[in-house]
Write a protein that holds these residues in place. Structure first.
Motif, PDB file in Angstrom:
ATOM      1  N   ILE A 101      -6.071  -6.404  -8.476  1.00 40.42           N
ATOM      2  CA  ILE A 101      -7.408  -5.872  -7.706  1.00 40.42           C
ATOM      3  C   ILE A 101      -7.933  -7.166  -7.181  1.00 40.42           C
ATOM      4  O   ILE A 101      -8.626  -7.248  -8.808  1.00 40.42           O
ATOM      5  CB  ILE A 101      -8.073  -4.959  -7.936  1.00 40.42           C
ATOM      6  N   ALA A 102      -8.196  -7.886  -6.611  1.00 41.18           N
ATOM      7  CA  ALA A 102      -9.148  -9.218  -6.851  1.00 41.18           C
ATOM      8  C   ALA A 102     -10.552  -8.656  -6.374  1.00 41.18           C
ATOM      9  O   ALA A 102     -11.264  -7.539  -6.352  1.00 41.18           O
ATOM     10  CB  ALA A 102      -9.003 -10.378  -5.359  1.00 41.18           C
ATOM     11  N   TRP A 160      -6.141  -6.662  -1.875  1.00 42.56           N
ATOM     12  CA  TRP A 160      -4.952  -6.717  -3.117  1.00 42.56           C
ATOM     13  C   TRP A 160      -4.390  -7.660  -3.384  1.00 42.56           C
ATOM     14  O   TRP A 160      -4.140  -8.718  -2.507  1.00 42.56           O
ATOM     15  CB  TRP A 160      -4.235  -5.253  -2.615  1.00 42.56           C
ATOM     16  N   ASN A 161      -4.149  -7.706  -4.363  1.00 37.95           N
ATOM     17  CA  ASN A 161      -3.065  -9.431  -4.677  1.00 37.95           C
ATOM     18  C   ASN A 161      -1.478  -9.034  -4.346  1.00 37.95           C
ATOM     19  O   ASN A 161      -1.324  -7.536  -5.831  1.00 37.95           O
ATOM     20  CB  ASN A 161      -3.129  -9.842  -6.466  1.00 37.95           C
ATOM     21  N   LEU A 162      -0.962  -9.304  -3.676  1.00 39.03           N
ATOM     22  CA  LEU A 162       0.430  -8.876  -2.896  1.00 39.03           C
ATOM     23  C   LEU A 162       1.308  -9.986  -3.807  1.00 39.03           C
ATOM     24  O   LEU A 162       1.043 -10.920  -3.723  1.00 39.03           O
ATOM     25  CB  LEU A 162       0.561  -8.091  -1.649  1.00 39.03           C
ATOM     26  N   LEU A 163       2.540  -9.371  -4.953  1.00 40.71           N
ATOM     27  CA  LEU A 163       3.629 -10.587  -4.799  1.00 40.71           C
ATOM     28  C   LEU A 163       3.803 -11.661  -3.694  1.00 40.71           C
ATOM     29  O   LEU A 163       3.626 -10.386  -2.553  1.00 40.71           O
ATOM     30  CB  LEU A 163       5.161  -9.987  -5.765  1.00 40.71           C
ATOM     31  N   SER A 164       3.522 -13.011  -3.641  1.00 37.66           N
ATOM     32  CA  SER A 164       3.976 -13.759  -1.840  1.00 37.66           C
ATOM     33  C   SER A 164       5.705 -13.733  -1.746  1.00 37.66           C
ATOM     34  O   SER A 164       6.014 -14.673  -1.069  1.00 37.66           O
ATOM     35  CB  SER A 164       3.763 -14.944  -2.747  1.00 37.66           C
ATOM     36  N   TYR A 165       6.201 -12.887  -2.079  1.00 37.02           N
ATOM     37  CA  TYR A 165       7.423 -12.806  -1.352  1.00 37.02           C
ATOM     38  C   TYR A 165       7.401 -12.425   0.461  1.00 37.02           C
ATOM     39  O   TYR A 165       8.320 -13.205   0.683  1.00 37.02           O
ATOM     40  CB  TYR A 165       8.463 -12.192  -1.683  1.00 37.02           C
ATOM     41  N   ASP A 200      -8.847  -2.094   0.019  1.00 38.92           N
ATOM     42  CA  ASP A 200      -9.368  -1.112  -0.091  1.00 38.92           C
ATOM     43  C   ASP A 200     -10.353   0.196   0.626  1.00 38.92           C
ATOM     44  O   ASP A 200     -10.507   0.694   1.082  1.00 38.92           O
ATOM     45  CB  ASP A 200     -10.418  -0.367  -1.700  1.00 38.92           C
ATOM     46  N   GLN A 201     -10.708  -1.095   1.030  1.00 36.82           N
ATOM     47  CA  GLN A 201     -12.231  -1.175   2.140  1.00 36.82           C
ATOM     48  C   GLN A 201     -11.375  -0.720   3.332  1.00 36.82           C
ATOM     49  O   GLN A 201     -11.656  -0.092   4.693  1.00 36.82           O
ATOM     50  CB  GLN A 201     -13.276  -2.307   2.701  1.00 36.82           C
ATOM     51  N   GLY A 202     -10.453  -2.097   3.833  1.00 34.85           N
ATOM     52  CA  GLY A 202      -9.487  -1.217   5.003  1.00 34.85           C
ATOM     53  C   GLY A 202      -8.815  -0.186   5.450  1.00 34.85           C
ATOM     54  O   GLY A 202      -8.772   0.474   5.888  1.00 34.85           O
ATOM     55  N   ILE A 203      -8.205   0.173   4.135  1.00 35.09           N
ATOM     56  CA  ILE A 203      -7.725   2.338   3.928  1.00 35.09           C
ATOM     57  C   ILE A 203      -8.318   2.434   3.939  1.00 35.09           C
ATOM     58  O   ILE A 203      -8.462   3.903   4.577  1.00 35.09           O
ATOM     59  CB  ILE A 203      -6.746   1.645   2.485  1.00 35.09           C
ATOM     60  N   THR A 204     -10.084   2.573   3.520  1.00 39.91           N
ATOM     61  CA  THR A 204     -10.453   3.749   3.883  1.00 39.91           C
ATOM     62  C   THR A 204     -11.351   3.981   5.099  1.00 39.91           C
ATOM     63  O   THR A 204     -11.118   4.840   6.022  1.00 39.91           O
ATOM     64  CB  THR A 204     -12.210   2.978   3.099  1.00 39.91           C
ATOM     65  N   ALA A 205     -11.157   1.783   6.007  1.00 45.68           N
ATOM     66  CA  ALA A 205     -10.865   2.660   7.606  1.00 45.68           C
ATOM     67  C   ALA A 205      -9.874   2.883   7.877  1.00 45.68           C
ATOM     68  O   ALA A 205     -10.522   3.572   9.369  1.00 45.68           O
ATOM     69  CB  ALA A 205     -11.336   1.107   8.009  1.00 45.68           C
ATOM     70  N   VAL A 206      -8.876   3.219   7.620  1.00 45.16           N
ATOM     71  CA  VAL A 206      -7.436   3.490   8.367  1.00 45.16           C
ATOM     72  C   VAL A 206      -7.621   4.997   8.119  1.00 45.16           C
ATOM     73  O   VAL A 206      -7.640   6.316   9.293  1.00 45.16           O
ATOM     74  CB  VAL A 206      -6.735   3.402   7.195  1.00 45.16           C
TER      75      VAL A 206
END
Length: 500
Positions: A276-277, A282-287, A339-345
């Motif tokens: 978590i940044a 979210w910090n996601l793997l860049s693949y 987390d804010q984006g998922i809260t909005a969802v």
């Protein structure tokens, strides 16, 4: 997995067990008491309410279920899954009420047992899909959900469009399932596991990823995209929504979409999460660039949905394209990857449930009377049936996202999440799409209130159950438009995913 752990894990799936027991009771009751068909919805409602009580009691639980090795489990019981299960149960409760006074379902009186059994089967599939932490279980749950919905879409056999809807749904669903299963097999070949957490561990230690991995991600995304009706996996939606019974159309537009988004969120965060940044991003793997892919799909989806809805004359078909557009808006919340984006969802889904079900309910009640879903046949209905006209206006204004309805709050939190993530251009595109949607919603209201048909007079006498159901849907749309703190606070508590 020993027998003691297996027994204790059963306590974590009480809602699923209750629904399974309800399914068995409904089937047996239908077989034994053929003349007491009116009891089937009551038994279904009892099972749904009991399952809802267990879901409420589970909130705050953060435990793995059916572990088969260290940190590898089939199901994750966490706040995110509990929230979406609640959405599905509330939606199911209303759909059973809709079914009681639906003329389409009444016309199939000899098959009510099959109808409610399949409806509960869909719930069980969605419940396992939402909590699934393994690709095989995700696929099996999606198939259980899909097979039940295929049959229900063509449940009313006296309509040609009904059979056509079911056939198209089966064809598109089979293709998307096959593509998804092939993607899962590719991913299993690359990683040697189907568990989401284990795949994450393997990806963290990988030095590079080849093109096969990217291909498998797109194939798996095709399966998720089919469930949430996003472009280019949306082709089934308008025909199925128009041809299926209105109760099933409403159910697919909310519950099935909710399950699809829940599994998409879990898949992205469980497989690609690396930390978590600041600010909850979210910090996601860049693949795999999830944000770019999701933003592109969301923009195309909302734009196509809104512009195609402009020239629809059938209200169910218009609401189908509206549903596609709303899937695009919700996908933007996921694309924020925070987390804010998922809260909005989560806020959006809770509000979307009430306003979309409400719109379909009014359309069903009017269609029961006038035998048509054509927008031109709504001329002057606002004066002859003022209560239903006013309520439909509230739902349509809320779907547009205008204050003081709850739809405005849903859009507000979505736009705030986009702006905070510095996705200003995307937010502007979404806002312009909202302006476009205003036209086709207002077109319905124009026919109801601004175009008078002197030769047409419709009188609809609402039964107490219909009236109460309408109030249960319209009151939250108005209430959450002015007092939305509880739903926002609850959504913030519900973004927790097991182990992350």
């Amino acid at each position: 997995m020993d027998i003691m752990n297996f027994t204790s894990d059963l306590f974590l799936i009480y809602p699923e067990i209750v629904l399974t027991a309800t399914l068995i009771v409904v089937v047996l009751f239908d077989l034994i008491f053929k003349r007491l068909q009116s009891w089937l919805p009551i038994l279904s409602l009892a099972g749904i309410l009991t399952a809802f009580i267990f879901v409420v009691l589970q909130f705050g639980t953060n435990l793995p279920a059916f572990e088969y090795s260290t940190k590898n489990n089939l199901l994750s019981i966490d706040n995110l899954s509990t929230y979406f299960k609640g959405i599905i149960l509330i939606t199911s409760f209303f759909i059973v009420l809709f079914s009681i006074f639906s003329s389409e379902i009444k016309s199939c009186r000899d098959r009510h047992g099959e109808y409610y059994s399949l409806l509960i089967g869909m719930m069980i599939g969605m419940f396992f899909l939402i909590s699934a932490n393994d690709l095989i279980l995700i696929y099996l749950s999606m198939e259980l959900l899909s097979l039940s919905s295929y049959v229900l879409s063509g449940f009313v056999k006296n309509s040609i469009r009904n059979s056509e809807a079911s056939l198209k749904y089966v064809i598109y669903g089979s293709v998307s399932s096959g593509i998804m299963l092939f993607g899962i097999s590719l991913l299993y070949g690359l990683t040697g596991t189907t568990n989401l957490n284990e795949i994450n561990t393997i990806l963290r230690g990988a030095n590079s990823i080849d093109i096969t991995f990217i291909l498998s991600m797109f194939m798996i995304l095709a399966g998720f995209g089919f469930k949430i009706s996003v472009v280019p996996f949306h082709f089934w939606t308008p025909d199925v929504y128009e041809g299926a019974p209105i109760t099933i159309t409403a159910y697919l537009s909310v519950a099935s979409k909710a399950a699809g988004f829940a599994v998409l969120i879990r898949f992205i965060k469980s497989v690609f999460f690396s930390g978590i940044a600041q600010g909850g991003y979210w910090n996601l793997l860049s693949y795999f660039d999830w944000q770019a892919v999701l933003v592109l799909i969301a923009i195309v989806t909302m734009t196509l949905g809104n512009f195609t809805a402009l020239w629809q004359d059938n209200l169910k078909r218009m609401l189908a394209y509206s549903s596609i557009a709303h899937a695009g808006y919700i996908l933007l919340g996921v694309a924020v990857l925070s987390d804010q984006g998922i809260t909005a969802v989560l806020i959006y889904f809770a509000i979307y449930m009430f306003m979309n079900l409400g719109a379909f309910l009014i359309v069903m009640i009017i269609a029961n009377k006038i035998g048509s879903e054509n927008i031109d046949d709504y001329k002057g209905l606002g004066y002859s049936i003022p209560f239903l006209g006013t309520v439909l206006a509230i739902f349509l204004v809320s779907l547009t996202g205008l204050p003081p309805t709850a739809g405005f709050i849903a859009k507000l939190y979505l736009f705030v999440a986009l702006v905070d993530a510095k996705m200003i251009v995307v937010a502007i595109i979404a806002l312009l799409n909202t302006v476009v949607s205003l036209y086709y919603y207002i077109r319905v209201l124009k026919n109801m209130y601004l175009v008078r048909d002197a030769n047409k007079s419709v009188h609809i006498e609402l039964k107490p159950l219909s009236f109460i159901t309408i109030l249960l849907l319209v009151v939250p749309v108005i209430l959450f438009g002015v007092y939305f703190t509880p739903i926002v606070d609850f959504a913030k508590l519900s973004i927790q995913i097991l182990g992350l």
